[in-house]
Design a protein around this motif. Structure first.
Motif, PDB file in Angstrom:
ATOM      1  N   THR A  30      -9.648  23.473 -16.890  1.00  0.00           N
ATOM      2  CA  THR A  30      -9.563  23.225 -18.335  1.00  0.00           C
ATOM      3  C   THR A  30      -9.094  21.792 -18.575  1.00  0.00           C
ATOM      4  N   GLN A  31      -9.836  21.095 -19.419  1.00  0.00           N
ATOM      5  CA  GLN A  31      -9.442  19.724 -19.721  1.00  0.00           C
ATOM      6  C   GLN A  31      -8.314  19.726 -20.741  1.00  0.00           C
ATOM      7  N   LEU A  32      -7.291  18.928 -20.493  1.00  0.00           N
ATOM      8  CA  LEU A  32      -6.176  18.805 -21.414  1.00  0.00           C
ATOM      9  C   LEU A  32      -5.866  17.345 -21.641  1.00  0.00           C
ATOM     10  N   LEU A  33      -5.426  17.039 -22.837  1.00  0.00           N
ATOM     11  CA  LEU A  33      -4.935  15.705 -23.165  1.00  0.00           C
ATOM     12  C   LEU A  33      -3.496  15.842 -23.637  1.00  0.00           C
ATOM     13  N   GLU A  34      -2.608  15.123 -22.989  1.00  0.00           N
ATOM     14  CA  GLU A  34      -1.205  15.158 -23.379  1.00  0.00           C
ATOM     15  C   GLU A  34      -0.828  13.856 -24.057  1.00  0.00           C
ATOM     16  N   GLN A  35      -0.209  13.980 -25.210  1.00  0.00           N
ATOM     17  CA  GLN A  35       0.214  12.795 -25.941  1.00  0.00           C
ATOM     18  C   GLN A  35       1.737  12.697 -25.936  1.00  0.00           C
ATOM     19  N   SER A  36       2.206  11.468 -25.851  1.00  0.00           N
ATOM     20  CA  SER A  36       3.644  11.234 -25.902  1.00  0.00           C
ATOM     21  C   SER A  36       3.923   9.920 -26.611  1.00  0.00           C
ATOM     22  N   PRO A  37       5.046   9.828 -27.313  1.00  0.00           N
ATOM     23  CA  PRO A  37       5.926  10.949 -27.620  1.00  0.00           C
ATOM     24  C   PRO A  37       5.303  11.856 -28.679  1.00  0.00           C
ATOM     25  N   GLN A  38       5.908  13.031 -28.884  1.00  0.00           N
ATOM     26  CA  GLN A  38       5.405  13.912 -29.939  1.00  0.00           C
ATOM     27  C   GLN A  38       5.797  13.383 -31.307  1.00  0.00           C
ATOM     28  N   PHE A  39       7.002  12.830 -31.389  1.00  0.00           N
ATOM     29  CA  PHE A  39       7.520  12.297 -32.653  1.00  0.00           C
ATOM     30  C   PHE A  39       8.101  10.916 -32.394  1.00  0.00           C
ATOM     31  N   LEU A  40       7.955  10.039 -33.371  1.00  0.00           N
ATOM     32  CA  LEU A  40       8.521   8.703 -33.255  1.00  0.00           C
ATOM     33  C   LEU A  40       8.858   8.203 -34.652  1.00  0.00           C
ATOM     34  N   SER A  41      10.120   7.811 -34.813  1.00  0.00           N
ATOM     35  CA  SER A  41      10.572   7.280 -36.085  1.00  0.00           C
ATOM     36  C   SER A  41      11.220   5.933 -35.811  1.00  0.00           C
ATOM     37  N   ILE A  42      10.643   4.872 -36.367  1.00  0.00           N
ATOM     38  CA  ILE A  42      11.157   3.529 -36.101  1.00  0.00           C
ATOM     39  C   ILE A  42      11.223   2.730 -37.393  1.00  0.00           C
ATOM     40  N   GLN A  43      11.926   1.612 -37.320  1.00  0.00           N
ATOM     41  CA  GLN A  43      12.068   0.732 -38.475  1.00  0.00           C
ATOM     42  C   GLN A  43      10.831  -0.144 -38.654  1.00  0.00           C
ATOM     43  N   GLU A  44      10.548  -0.468 -39.882  1.00  0.00           N
ATOM     44  CA  GLU A  44       9.482  -1.411 -40.193  1.00  0.00           C
ATOM     45  C   GLU A  44       9.698  -2.710 -39.417  1.00  0.00           C
ATOM     46  N   GLY A  45       8.602  -3.237 -38.869  1.00  0.00           N
ATOM     47  CA  GLY A  45       8.676  -4.499 -38.135  1.00  0.00           C
ATOM     48  C   GLY A  45       8.791  -4.338 -36.628  1.00  0.00           C
ATOM     49  N   GLU A  46       9.145  -3.142 -36.184  1.00  0.00           N
ATOM     50  CA  GLU A  46       9.258  -2.913 -34.739  1.00  0.00           C
ATOM     51  C   GLU A  46       7.881  -2.662 -34.135  1.00  0.00           C
ATOM     52  N   ASN A  47       7.828  -2.796 -32.806  1.00  0.00           N
ATOM     53  CA  ASN A  47       6.602  -2.500 -32.069  1.00  0.00           C
ATOM     54  C   ASN A  47       6.722  -1.129 -31.421  1.00  0.00           C
ATOM     55  N   LEU A  48       5.585  -0.502 -31.157  1.00  0.00           N
ATOM     56  CA  LEU A  48       5.619   0.811 -30.516  1.00  0.00           C
ATOM     57  C   LEU A  48       4.347   1.055 -29.719  1.00  0.00           C
ATOM     58  N   THR A  49       4.457   1.951 -28.756  1.00  0.00           N
ATOM     59  CA  THR A  49       3.294   2.359 -27.975  1.00  0.00           C
ATOM     60  C   THR A  49       3.287   3.872 -27.864  1.00  0.00           C
ATOM     61  N   VAL A  50       2.135   4.463 -28.074  1.00  0.00           N
ATOM     62  CA  VAL A  50       1.960   5.903 -27.842  1.00  0.00           C
ATOM     63  C   VAL A  50       0.908   6.087 -26.760  1.00  0.00           C
ATOM     64  N   TYR A  51       1.035   7.207 -26.042  1.00  0.00           N
ATOM     65  CA  TYR A  51       0.229   7.417 -24.856  1.00  0.00           C
ATOM     66  C   TYR A  51      -0.571   8.700 -24.934  1.00  0.00           C
ATOM     67  N   CYS A  52      -1.700   8.667 -24.236  1.00  0.00           N
ATOM     68  CA  CYS A  52      -2.590   9.817 -24.165  1.00  0.00           C
ATOM     69  C   CYS A  52      -3.031   9.930 -22.710  1.00  0.00           C
ATOM     70  N   ASN A  53      -2.681  11.033 -22.053  1.00  0.00           N
ATOM     71  CA  ASN A  53      -2.928  11.162 -20.620  1.00  0.00           C
ATOM     72  C   ASN A  53      -3.654  12.454 -20.277  1.00  0.00           C
TER      73      ASN A  53
END
Lengths: 116, 110
Positions: free
Chosen positions: B1-24
């Protein structure tokens, strides 16, 4: 219309009643998907129609759920004897060519189903 | 069975910050798609990546497809409140149904 449309936008029903949800995909799109999304959650795959092939029903949660796609266009998702746990947003999506590597999906706005 | 896992599930950050989300995934896909969903609406496609190692930019959003075509990342530079939403990745291969991850719920605080 230019996009995927769904009706009704909202449906409130009583436990035990049957409901029908309709999806009008983009004209010419050969693939059509139904998903369910509970509040704050991701997409739960329900059923997939691809061209004239038999549909992939592997995501339907119980035999109370069924779907048809008539004439390769409009689709209807039917839920019989609704239960409170069926309450969710039901999303429909279509894509142009299921055989393509791209298979980009275009979603409708969803039907919000509430079972009292 | 093919699965895609995403992380993080939740992310709360301040305006102006950088972020990365992943899909594996442990599976290879012909293409990887990223969608954004805002409250009360259906998901909308942001980008499709097809070639291993491919990088695509959409204003402040940078998408990368892993060399082996099993994973992808989304990087947002200088996040803004308008970036708030549910980000979904989806894997596609010809003739197969699209597989969605469970999503990353992003909240940008003004």
């Amino acid at each position: 219309g230019a996009g995927v449309s769904q009706s009704p936008s909202n449906k409130v029903t009583e436990k035990g009643k049957d409901v029908e949800l309709r999806c009008d995909p983009i004209s010419g799109h050969t693939a059509l998907y139904w998903y369910r999304q509970s509040l704050g959650q991701g997409l739960e795959f329900l059923i997939y129609f691809q061209g004239n092939s038999a549909p992939d029903k592997s995501g339907l949660p119980s035999d109370r759920f069924s779907a048809e796609r008539t004439g390769g266009s409009v689709s209807t998702l039917t839920i019989q004897r609704t239960q409170q746990e069926d309450s969710a947003v039901y999303l429909c999506a279509s894509s142009r060519d299921y055989a393509s590597s791209y298979n980009e999906q275009f979603f409708g706005p969803g039907t919000r189903l509430t079972v009292l | 069975t093919q699965l895609l896992e995403q992380s993080p599930q939740f992310l709360s950050i301040q305006e102006g910050e950088n972020l990365t989300v992943y899909c594996n995934s442990s599976s290879v896909f012909s293409s990887l798609q990223w969608y954004r969903q805002e409250p009360g609406e259906g998901p909308v496609l942001l980008v499709t990546v097809v070639t291993g190692g491919e990088v695509k930019k959409l204003k402040r959003l940078t998408f990368q497809f892993g060399d082996a075509r099993k994973d992808s990342s989304l990087h947002i530079t200088a996040a803004q409140p308008g970036d708030t939403g549910l980000y979904l990745c989806a894997g596609a291969s010809p003739g197969d149904k699209i597989i969605f991850g469970k999503g990353t719920r992003l909240h940008i605080l003004p």
